[in-house]
Scaffold this motif. Structure first.
Motif, PDB file in Angstrom:
ATOM      1  N   GLY A  12      19.455  18.243  14.990  1.00 25.76           N
ATOM      2  CA  GLY A  12      19.916  18.165  16.325  1.00 25.76           C
ATOM      3  C   GLY A  12      19.844  19.665  16.933  1.00 25.76           C
ATOM      4  O   GLY A  12      19.665  19.678  18.146  1.00 25.76           O
ATOM      5  N   SER A  13      19.866  20.510  16.258  1.00 27.12           N
ATOM      6  CA  SER A  13      20.111  22.048  16.697  1.00 27.12           C
ATOM      7  C   SER A  13      18.416  22.747  16.712  1.00 27.12           C
ATOM      8  O   SER A  13      18.284  23.658  17.254  1.00 27.12           O
ATOM      9  CB  SER A  13      20.618  23.065  15.723  1.00 27.12           C
ATOM     10  N   ARG A  14      17.498  21.885  16.322  1.00 24.27           N
ATOM     11  CA  ARG A  14      16.168  22.453  16.710  1.00 24.27           C
ATOM     12  C   ARG A  14      15.665  22.259  17.804  1.00 24.27           C
ATOM     13  O   ARG A  14      15.661  21.250  18.677  1.00 24.27           O
ATOM     14  CB  ARG A  14      15.190  21.509  15.487  1.00 24.27           C
ATOM     15  N   ASP A  15      15.011  23.304  18.422  1.00 21.37           N
ATOM     16  CA  ASP A  15      14.148  23.374  19.518  1.00 21.37           C
ATOM     17  C   ASP A  15      12.806  23.234  19.387  1.00 21.37           C
ATOM     18  O   ASP A  15      11.941  24.489  19.302  1.00 21.37           O
ATOM     19  CB  ASP A  15      14.651  24.404  20.539  1.00 21.37           C
ATOM     20  N   ARG A  16      12.190  22.088  18.892  1.00 20.53           N
ATOM     21  CA  ARG A  16      10.599  22.302  18.854  1.00 20.53           C
ATOM     22  C   ARG A  16       9.830  22.730  19.882  1.00 20.53           C
ATOM     23  O   ARG A  16       9.110  23.365  19.575  1.00 20.53           O
ATOM     24  CB  ARG A  16      10.261  20.821  18.443  1.00 20.53           C
ATOM     25  N   ASP A  17      10.142  22.556  20.974  1.00 19.98           N
ATOM     26  CA  ASP A  17       9.221  22.979  22.187  1.00 19.98           C
ATOM     27  C   ASP A  17       9.410  24.622  22.312  1.00 19.98           C
ATOM     28  O   ASP A  17       8.296  25.131  22.531  1.00 19.98           O
ATOM     29  CB  ASP A  17       9.874  22.162  23.631  1.00 19.98           C
TER      30      ASP A  17
ATOM     31  N   GLN B 280       6.275  30.559  13.830  1.00 21.56           N
ATOM     32  CA  GLN B 280       7.420  29.892  14.550  1.00 21.56           C
ATOM     33  C   GLN B 280       7.448  28.673  14.127  1.00 21.56           C
ATOM     34  O   GLN B 280       8.510  28.153  13.489  1.00 21.56           O
ATOM     35  CB  GLN B 280       7.621  30.253  15.930  1.00 21.56           C
ATOM     36  N   HIS B 281       6.559  27.779  14.469  1.00 20.04           N
ATOM     37  CA  HIS B 281       6.541  26.345  14.300  1.00 20.04           C
ATOM     38  C   HIS B 281       6.770  25.935  12.894  1.00 20.04           C
ATOM     39  O   HIS B 281       7.644  24.841  12.453  1.00 20.04           O
ATOM     40  CB  HIS B 281       5.257  25.765  14.951  1.00 20.04           C
ATOM     41  N   LEU B 282       6.073  26.464  12.021  1.00 21.10           N
ATOM     42  CA  LEU B 282       6.133  26.177  10.604  1.00 21.10           C
ATOM     43  C   LEU B 282       7.657  26.357  10.017  1.00 21.10           C
ATOM     44  O   LEU B 282       8.144  25.655   9.374  1.00 21.10           O
ATOM     45  CB  LEU B 282       5.172  26.962   9.810  1.00 21.10           C
ATOM     46  N   SER B 283       8.239  27.546  10.271  1.00 20.80           N
ATOM     47  CA  SER B 283       9.513  27.709   9.895  1.00 20.80           C
ATOM     48  C   SER B 283      10.346  26.854  10.692  1.00 20.80           C
ATOM     49  O   SER B 283      11.390  26.613   9.743  1.00 20.80           O
ATOM     50  CB  SER B 283       9.759  29.276  10.190  1.00 20.80           C
ATOM     51  N   GLY B 284       9.945  26.630  11.946  1.00 19.09           N
ATOM     52  CA  GLY B 284      11.331  25.489  12.652  1.00 19.09           C
ATOM     53  C   GLY B 284      11.139  24.292  11.790  1.00 19.09           C
ATOM     54  O   GLY B 284      12.269  23.783  11.616  1.00 19.09           O
ATOM     55  N   ASN B 285       9.859  23.695  11.458  1.00 13.18           N
ATOM     56  CA  ASN B 285       9.915  22.568  10.960  1.00 13.18           C
ATOM     57  C   ASN B 285      10.480  22.531   9.560  1.00 13.18           C
ATOM     58  O   ASN B 285      11.094  21.722   9.021  1.00 13.18           O
ATOM     59  CB  ASN B 285       8.290  22.131  10.829  1.00 13.18           C
TER      60      ASN B 285
ATOM     61  N   GLU C 211       9.443  26.513  19.783  1.00 15.24           N
ATOM     62  CA  GLU C 211       8.685  27.068  18.710  1.00 15.24           C
ATOM     63  C   GLU C 211       7.286  27.270  19.154  1.00 15.24           C
ATOM     64  O   GLU C 211       6.251  28.074  18.573  1.00 15.24           O
ATOM     65  CB  GLU C 211       8.354  25.950  17.554  1.00 15.24           C
ATOM     66  N   PHE C 212       6.858  26.497  20.173  1.00 18.22           N
ATOM     67  CA  PHE C 212       5.329  26.646  20.695  1.00 18.22           C
ATOM     68  C   PHE C 212       5.345  27.626  22.000  1.00 18.22           C
ATOM     69  O   PHE C 212       4.168  27.681  22.683  1.00 18.22           O
ATOM     70  CB  PHE C 212       4.737  25.019  20.991  1.00 18.22           C
TER      71      PHE C 212
END
Length: 185
Positions: free
Chosen positions: A78-83, A57-62, A85-86
């Motif tokens: 701005g649309s990314r929700d990094r938190d 999930q994190h790799l793809s989001g990044n 992803e974890f």
């Protein structure tokens, strides 16, 4: 036809090498993922740590955030929700494979299209200035680190059923002999 400028040759070599190495990192991760059983994707060593699913999930989001709009916008969309992803989203292995492939297609697609002159162009990641070359280097280290975490977890969960992704222990001499034989042909 004249010779290319040395910096263009070096830039082209760098881009080709970065692309080849990151394709290898992707293949390494995929070789580990293919060995997983469904219950391995979401397992963690201890509470609060990353599972294979979270790493995917994190790799793809990044990859989407950093590379979809390279040079057009800040490398943290701005649309990314990094938190998020974890947090394990409970995705199935098939959904995680789709997530994995989509991220790598974005990242490797951009690497394929970059030209040597792009390497010195400026961009921002979370407001911090980088050249494209620095951004690539940053992500090569970042993605490789997470893929090796993924490989470690897969190897741990599979135990004795793990199929090595490298030269098996005790097989270095045989591998070197085979490589020498190939070189002679």
């Amino acid at each position: 036809m004249g010779h290319a400028e040395p910096e263009n040759e070096l830039g082209l070599l760098y881009l080709q090498d970065a692309l080849a190495r990151m394709q290898g990192v992707r293949e390494l991760g995929e070789a580990a993922l293919r060995q997983l059983l469904p219950e391995h994707w979401h397992a963690t060593l201890t509470e609060g740590e990353n599972s294979v699913a979270i790493l995917v999930q994190h790799l793809s989001g990044n990859m989407h955030s950093r590379w979809e709009h390279l040079l057009e916008a800040d490398g943290e969309s701005g649309s990314r929700d990094r938190d998020a992803e974890f947090k394990d989203a409970g995705l199935t292995p098939e959904q995680l494979w789709n997530c994995w492939n989509a991220g790598w297609e974005v990242f490797l697609g951009v690497l394929t299209r970059l030209q040597p002159a792009d390497l010195t162009r400026s961009l921002t990641i979370r407001g911090e200035m980088h050249t494209v070359l620095e951004a690539i280097q940053r992500q090569v280290a970042h993605y490789s680190g997470h893929v090796y975490q993924l490989v470690f977890l897969a190897r741990h969960w599979l135990g004795a059923d793990w199929q090595t992704l490298s030269i098996a222990r005790g097989q270095s001499r045989e591998f070197n002999r085979q490589m020498e034989e190939r070189r002679r042909r």
